[in-house]
Write a protein that holds these residues in place. Structure first.
Motif, PDB file in Angstrom:
ATOM      1  N   HIS A   6      34.884  46.533  42.623  1.00 14.76           N
ATOM      2  CA  HIS A   6      35.999  47.114  41.869  1.00 14.76           C
ATOM      3  C   HIS A   6      36.999  47.715  42.860  1.00 14.76           C
ATOM      4  O   HIS A   6      36.664  48.669  43.575  1.00 14.76           O
ATOM      5  N   ARG A  15      27.913  46.212  35.917  1.00 22.16           N
ATOM      6  CA  ARG A  15      27.710  46.982  37.152  1.00 22.16           C
ATOM      7  C   ARG A  15      26.276  46.791  37.643  1.00 22.16           C
ATOM      8  O   ARG A  15      25.330  46.829  36.856  1.00 22.16           O
ATOM      9  N   LEU A  29      32.540  47.164  31.447  1.00 21.41           N
ATOM     10  CA  LEU A  29      32.266  47.115  32.889  1.00 21.41           C
ATOM     11  C   LEU A  29      30.852  47.559  33.198  1.00 21.41           C
ATOM     12  O   LEU A  29      30.193  46.998  34.078  1.00 21.41           O
ATOM     13  N   ASN A  68      38.636  38.799  42.760  1.00 18.41           N
ATOM     14  CA  ASN A  68      37.906  40.055  42.551  1.00 18.41           C
ATOM     15  C   ASN A  68      38.713  40.973  41.634  1.00 18.41           C
ATOM     16  O   ASN A  68      38.208  41.451  40.619  1.00 18.41           O
ATOM     17  N   GLU A 102      37.543  51.488  42.630  1.00 15.34           N
ATOM     18  CA  GLU A 102      36.387  52.365  42.842  1.00 15.34           C
ATOM     19  C   GLU A 102      35.921  52.371  44.295  1.00 15.34           C
ATOM     20  O   GLU A 102      35.318  53.341  44.758  1.00 15.34           O
ATOM     21  N   PHE A 104      38.751  42.530  36.738  1.00 19.07           N
ATOM     22  CA  PHE A 104      38.637  43.882  36.183  1.00 19.07           C
ATOM     23  C   PHE A 104      39.765  44.235  35.218  1.00 19.07           C
ATOM     24  O   PHE A 104      39.650  45.201  34.455  1.00 19.07           O
ATOM     25  N   TYR A 162      29.763  44.695  41.044  1.00 20.63           N
ATOM     26  CA  TYR A 162      29.565  44.149  39.700  1.00 20.63           C
ATOM     27  C   TYR A 162      29.037  42.732  39.841  1.00 20.63           C
ATOM     28  O   TYR A 162      29.473  41.978  40.720  1.00 20.63           O
ATOM     29  N   CYS A 199      30.059  50.468  43.263  1.00 22.46           N
ATOM     30  CA  CYS A 199      31.231  49.743  42.733  1.00 22.46           C
ATOM     31  C   CYS A 199      31.070  48.232  42.805  1.00 22.46           C
ATOM     32  O   CYS A 199      32.068  47.500  42.756  1.00 22.46           O
TER      33      CYS A 199
END
Ligand code: SF4
Ligand code: SF4
Length: 110
Positions: free
Chosen positions: A55, A107, A103, A91, A58, A95, A27, A25
């Protein structure tokens, strides 16, 4: 809850954290997209013009990434130092409104 990457990652970005994440998770996002200035020394080094973020939906809060970071940049959200509390929103906000295809381009996996 979730974990959040904070300011010490800026200018470090050695990617140790993402190598242990069981749900991938992390990025890899340009600082310019996060509203964060490039660190001193980033000129000519595109990698240092990015940081890793997590994320929030996630992340399973396993905590495995925390001890991996050489500059102690990753915290559970309720333990983020006061000076870096804004990184929780930095953060999470990035998203918002991005579809899965977009996304996946950001990643970062081992
Ligand atoms: S706490 Fe666990 S799930 Fe969350 S980012 Fe770190 S390694 Fe990944
Ligand atoms: S959070 Fe820490 S381990 Fe992860 S990329 Fe940033 S500096 Fe490296």
């Amino acid at each position: 809850m979730a974990h959040t990457v904070t300011s010490p990652c800026v200018g470090t970005r050695d990617t140790a954290c993402m190598k242990v994440c069981p749900v991938n998770c992390f990025y890899d996002v340009p600082l310019s997209e996060l509203g964060i200035a490039d660190p001193a020394g980033a000129a000519g080094n595109e990698e240092l013009k990015k940081m890793l973020i997590i994320h929030p939906d996630e992340c399973i809060d396993c905590g495995l990434c925390v001890p991996e970071c050489p500059v102690s940049a990753v915290f559970p959200n309720d333990e983020v130092p006061d000076a870096d509390k804004n990184y929780i929103e930095i953060n999470a906000n990035w998203f918002q409104g991005k579809d899965a295809e977009t996304l996946d381009k950001y990643r970062i996996t081992p």
